[in-house]
Write an enzyme that holds these catalytic residues in place. Structure first.
Site, PDB file in Angstrom:
ATOM      1  N   ASP A  84       7.654 -50.566  56.622  1.00 38.83           N
ATOM      2  CA  ASP A  84       7.887 -49.132  56.407  1.00 38.83           C
ATOM      3  C   ASP A  84       9.191 -48.618  57.047  1.00 38.83           C
ATOM      4  O   ASP A  84       9.309 -48.598  58.270  1.00 38.83           O
ATOM      5  CB  ASP A  84       6.729 -48.315  56.987  1.00 38.83           C
ATOM      6  CG  ASP A  84       5.367 -48.784  56.500  1.00 38.83           C
ATOM      7  OD1 ASP A  84       5.113 -50.013  56.481  1.00 38.83           O
ATOM      8  OD2 ASP A  84       4.533 -47.918  56.153  1.00 38.83           O
ATOM      9  N   GLU A 111       7.864 -45.973  52.092  1.00 39.46           N
ATOM     10  CA  GLU A 111       7.022 -44.789  51.904  1.00 39.46           C
ATOM     11  C   GLU A 111       7.296 -43.673  52.918  1.00 39.46           C
ATOM     12  O   GLU A 111       6.904 -42.539  52.695  1.00 39.46           O
ATOM     13  CB  GLU A 111       5.533 -45.182  51.972  1.00 39.46           C
ATOM     14  CG  GLU A 111       5.088 -45.612  53.357  1.00 39.46           C
ATOM     15  CD  GLU A 111       3.629 -45.300  53.640  1.00 39.46           C
ATOM     16  OE1 GLU A 111       2.938 -44.804  52.753  1.00 39.46           O
ATOM     17  OE2 GLU A 111       3.201 -45.560  54.787  1.00 39.46           O
ATOM     18  N   ASN A 112       7.965 -43.998  54.044  1.00 35.39           N
ATOM     19  CA  ASN A 112       8.244 -42.987  55.067  1.00 35.39           C
ATOM     20  C   ASN A 112       9.738 -42.688  55.204  1.00 35.39           C
ATOM     21  O   ASN A 112      10.179 -42.166  56.232  1.00 35.39           O
ATOM     22  CB  ASN A 112       7.729 -43.460  56.440  1.00 35.39           C
ATOM     23  CG  ASN A 112       6.269 -43.831  56.439  1.00 35.39           C
ATOM     24  OD1 ASN A 112       5.923 -45.009  56.538  1.00 35.39           O
ATOM     25  ND2 ASN A 112       5.402 -42.842  56.320  1.00 35.39           N
ATOM     26  N   HIS A 139       1.886 -42.500  51.113  1.00 33.29           N
ATOM     27  CA  HIS A 139       2.753 -41.314  51.196  1.00 33.29           C
ATOM     28  C   HIS A 139       3.682 -41.173  49.989  1.00 33.29           C
ATOM     29  O   HIS A 139       4.601 -40.348  50.021  1.00 33.29           O
ATOM     30  CB  HIS A 139       3.594 -41.352  52.469  1.00 33.29           C
ATOM     31  CG  HIS A 139       2.792 -41.188  53.729  1.00 33.29           C
ATOM     32  ND1 HIS A 139       2.087 -40.044  54.022  1.00 33.29           N
ATOM     33  CD2 HIS A 139       2.582 -42.028  54.770  1.00 33.29           C
ATOM     34  CE1 HIS A 139       1.470 -40.194  55.182  1.00 33.29           C
ATOM     35  NE2 HIS A 139       1.750 -41.383  55.659  1.00 33.29           N
ATOM     36  N   HIS A 141      -0.864 -52.781  51.911  1.00 37.83           N
ATOM     37  CA  HIS A 141      -0.647 -51.525  52.638  1.00 37.83           C
ATOM     38  C   HIS A 141      -2.008 -50.982  53.079  1.00 37.83           C
ATOM     39  O   HIS A 141      -2.677 -50.272  52.336  1.00 37.83           O
ATOM     40  CB  HIS A 141       0.086 -50.547  51.717  1.00 37.83           C
ATOM     41  CG  HIS A 141       0.683 -49.392  52.432  1.00 37.83           C
ATOM     42  ND1 HIS A 141       1.896 -49.452  53.091  1.00 37.83           N
ATOM     43  CD2 HIS A 141       0.241 -48.125  52.626  1.00 37.83           C
ATOM     44  CE1 HIS A 141       2.169 -48.287  53.631  1.00 37.83           C
ATOM     45  NE2 HIS A 141       1.175 -47.457  53.370  1.00 37.83           N
ATOM     46  N   HIS A 149       2.632 -49.929  60.976  1.00 40.78           N
ATOM     47  CA  HIS A 149       3.899 -49.736  61.682  1.00 40.78           C
ATOM     48  C   HIS A 149       4.050 -50.565  62.961  1.00 40.78           C
ATOM     49  O   HIS A 149       5.012 -50.357  63.702  1.00 40.78           O
ATOM     50  CB  HIS A 149       4.141 -48.247  62.012  1.00 40.78           C
ATOM     51  CG  HIS A 149       4.360 -47.375  60.811  1.00 40.78           C
ATOM     52  ND1 HIS A 149       5.028 -46.168  60.876  1.00 40.78           N
ATOM     53  CD2 HIS A 149       4.004 -47.520  59.514  1.00 40.78           C
ATOM     54  CE1 HIS A 149       5.070 -45.612  59.666  1.00 40.78           C
ATOM     55  NE2 HIS A 149       4.445 -46.422  58.824  1.00 40.78           N
TER      56      HIS A 149
HETATM   57 FE   LIG Z   1       3.966 -45.998  56.718  1.00 41.91          FE
HETATM   58 FE   LIG Z   2       1.066 -45.756  54.656  1.00 41.03          FE
END
Ligand SMILES: [Fe+2]
Ligand SMILES: [Fe+2]
Length: 269
Positions: free
Chosen positions: A8, A39-40, A68, A151, A178
């Site tokens: 991520d 996604e972040n 996300h 994920h 993460h």
């Molecule tokens: Fe994430």
């Molecule tokens: Fe996520």
């Protein structure tokens, strides 16, 4: 061939660090293909079309997303038009985006990637095992090398998916939590696995967000803005060696590049 998979990418610190570190890392490690979960990437949640273009220009060949994905709704135009970014494969058919992506590389090899979400401590989604089977069936004959982004919140969800797919894909690599795990391995049948490859973003943080904000909210229950943190930015992922004739992984190695390492590489090429 050699594939780099990045966890991520979080906020502008993560994006900027990937932009500066990736060309150096690509050259040092002879990387043929880069896949990243993004996604972040924009302000810590979702990704804008502009950030997507920056990441592609930085050398990322294929982009996966996660829960996300739609936080920046502008991305739906990219999801509809661009063939290098995919949505989670176990979302409903009505969800914008592709279930898998393919990259035909300059070395003549085609690599495929898709992402599935776990179901433990996450919003309910379709069965990740069935979705992965369907993605593989749709990919049949299109790519020998398939990389799966698992994920998920729960470690067991990721182990279950890896064992469901072992021998059928080159790698199952965990994202979403993460925090990199030290369990990289080659499963029977030549499938590389790591439960979580870690995030590309600020590690002086709570999973990428400002410590003071998250901590005060956790203690007081008073909401605050969980802004992206800034300190100790690292690139984190896994390097997987794959036999392009068989599509099976022969090696997996964790890779973390911090600011000091990158400064050293830039000073002493
Ligand atoms: Fe994430
Ligand atoms: Fe996520």
């Amino acid at each position: 061939m050699r594939i780099l998979f990045l966890g991520d990418i979080v906020g502008s610190p993560g994006v900027e660090f990937v932009k500066s570190a990736l060309p150096v890392l690509r050259a040092r490690e002879n990387i043929d293909c880069v896949i990243a979960n993004a996604e972040n990437a924009s302000a810590g949640s979702g990704m804008t079309p502009r950030t997507y273009r920056q990441l592609r220009q930085a050398g990322i060949d294929l982009v996966t997303m996660g829960d996300h994905i739609y936080k920046k709704l502008e991305i739906t135009s990219v999801l509809g038009e661009d063939d290098r970014i995919c949505r989670p494969a176990n979302y409903p058919p009505e969800a914008p985006g592709r279930s898998f992506v393919l990259a035909a590389l300059p070395n003549g090899v085609t690599v495929a990637a898709f992402c599935v979400l776990g179901r433990t401590y996450m919003r309910p989604v379709d069965c990740p095992f069935k979705a992965a089977d369907a993605a593989l069936a749709a990919l049949a004959g299109q790519a020998k090398i398939v990389i799966v982004d698992a994920h998920a919140e729960a470690t067991a969800d990721k182990y279950l998916l890896a064992h469901h797919l072992k021998g059928r894909v080159a790698a199952v690599l965990g994202t979403h939590t993460h925090v990199p795990t030290a369990d990289e391995q080659i499963l029977p049948g030549g499938t590389a696995f790591q439960c979580d490859v870690g995030m590309c973003g600020p590690y002086d943080s709570i999973l990428g967000r400002r410590i003071d904000r998250v901590l005060s909210t956790a203690i007081s229950f008073v909401p605050s803005a969980f802004d992206v943190a800034t300190g100790d930015v690292r690139l984190s992922g896994a390097i997987i060696d794959v036999d392009d004739a068989t599509g099976k992984a022969t090696a997996i190695r964790r890779i973390i590049v911090d600011e000091r390492t990158l400064a050293h590489w830039n000073a002493v090429p």
